[in-house]
Design an enzyme around this catalytic site. Structure first.
Site, PDB file in Angstrom:
ATOM      1  N   CYS A 237       1.327 -11.552  14.318  1.00 49.98           N
ATOM      2  CA  CYS A 237       2.759 -11.452  14.020  1.00 49.98           C
ATOM      3  C   CYS A 237       3.498 -10.786  15.184  1.00 49.98           C
ATOM      4  CB  CYS A 237       2.932 -10.635  12.739  1.00 49.98           C
ATOM      5  SG  CYS A 237       4.630 -10.321  12.289  1.00 49.98           S
TER       6      CYS A 237
ATOM      7  N   HIS B  62      -0.195 -10.771   1.685  1.00 45.27           N
ATOM      8  CA  HIS B  62      -1.475 -11.115   2.308  1.00 45.27           C
ATOM      9  C   HIS B  62      -1.907 -12.543   2.017  1.00 45.27           C
ATOM     10  CE1 HIS B  62      -2.127  -6.625   1.904  1.00 45.27           C
ATOM     11  NE2 HIS B  62      -2.376  -6.832   3.174  1.00 45.27           N
TER      12      HIS B  62
ATOM     13  N   GLU C 283      -6.001 -10.430   3.671  1.00 46.62           N
ATOM     14  CA  GLU C 283      -5.402 -11.561   4.394  1.00 46.62           C
ATOM     15  C   GLU C 283      -6.480 -12.497   4.924  1.00 46.62           C
ATOM     16  OE1 GLU C 283      -3.247 -12.490   8.583  1.00 46.62           O
ATOM     17  OE2 GLU C 283      -2.558 -10.661   7.594  1.00 46.62           O
TER      18      GLU C 283
ATOM     19  N   HIS D  97     -10.553  -7.663   4.915  1.00 45.62           N
ATOM     20  CA  HIS D  97      -9.105  -7.549   4.711  1.00 45.62           C
ATOM     21  C   HIS D  97      -8.643  -8.687   3.798  1.00 45.62           C
ATOM     22  CE1 HIS D  97      -4.809  -7.446   5.503  1.00 45.62           C
ATOM     23  NE2 HIS D  97      -4.992  -6.226   6.013  1.00 45.62           N
TER      24      HIS D  97
ATOM     25  N   CYS E  24       3.545 -13.947   3.030  1.00 46.86           N
ATOM     26  CA  CYS E  24       4.324 -13.923   4.266  1.00 46.86           C
ATOM     27  C   CYS E  24       4.312 -15.318   4.901  1.00 46.86           C
ATOM     28  CB  CYS E  24       3.713 -12.904   5.224  1.00 46.86           C
ATOM     29  SG  CYS E  24       4.476 -12.897   6.857  1.00 46.86           S
TER      30      CYS E  24
ATOM     31  N   HIS F 159       0.856  -1.189   0.000  1.00 44.50           N
ATOM     32  CA  HIS F 159       0.000   0.000   0.000  1.00 44.50           C
ATOM     33  C   HIS F 159       0.895   1.244   0.000  1.00 44.50           C
ATOM     34  CE1 HIS F 159      -3.435  -2.519   0.536  1.00 44.50           C
ATOM     35  NE2 HIS F 159      -2.975  -3.000   1.681  1.00 44.50           N
TER      36      HIS F 159
END
Length: 193
Positions: free
Chosen positions: A184, A65, A117, A115, A87, A30
């Site tokens: 995370c 994501h 993710e 979202h 990730c 982003h």
């Protein structure tokens, strides 16, 4: 970490695959400047597999994501190569959700339903046995019709205190629960600071 890794992956692919078309599934970050720089280097952003139809074959890079399982299948079926920059922490959630879903657990994802993710995580479990909870009100309303076991995971960037609060609300309902804190470490540290 995950986003930096994904951005580095795109730049590496641009260097490695000179002349070959590269796409990213959604903007890699982003940050308009980075996306514009990548566009100057020929990288195109796509938002659905339908956008690949009729385009020159090449490589599709999955951003940090991650995406749902069916997206991988659709990209491959269209004849594109995939470079997965999801990730590793998000990939771990995909594997956990897939495993516990297969074992008959109802999956609860604590996070923001819209979202990317969370949308990706949902795509690794049985949709009929998956719920997303992002607020206390949603946690209060959550019910299961049977004595099902429940596995709770979190969006990696969700607020840790809010995660604990929502888990407590669901836990009070008396279900057989496994809670996997998948926030995370970097997110937790940043929130603490």
């Amino acid at each position: 970490f995950g986003v930096k890794r994904a951005v580095d992956t795109v730049y590496e692919q641009v260097e490695k695959q000179m002349g070959k078309q590269i796409y990213t599934y959604g903007p890699i970050i982003h940050n308009e400047e980075v996306v514009a720089d990548l566009e100057k280097k020929g990288v195109q952003v796509i938002h659905s597999t339908d956008e690949l139809k009729g385009r020159p074959k090449g490589t599709v890079i999955i951003r940090s994501h991650g995406v749902e399982r069916k997206i991988y299948d659709e990209i491959k079926a269209l004849g594109f190569e995939i470079v997965d920059a999801t990730c590793p922490f998000v990939l771990k959630i995909h594997r956990l959700v897939e495993q516990y879903s297969r074992e008959g657990y109802h999956i609860i994802i604590i996070g923001n339903e819209t979202h990317p993710e969370v949308e990706g995580i949902k795509g690794w479990s049985d949709p009929a046995e998956t719920s997303v909870i992002g607020t206390c009100e949603e946690a209060e309303k959550f019910t299961l019709s049977s004595e099902k076991k429940v596995c709770i995971v979190s969006q990696t960037t969700f607020n840790y205190n809010k995660f604990q609060e929502l888990v407590e609300i669901v836990n009070e309902k008396g279900y057989d629960i496994i809670v996997l804190n998948t926030i995370c470490n970097a997110t937790e540290e940043r929130q603490t600071e």
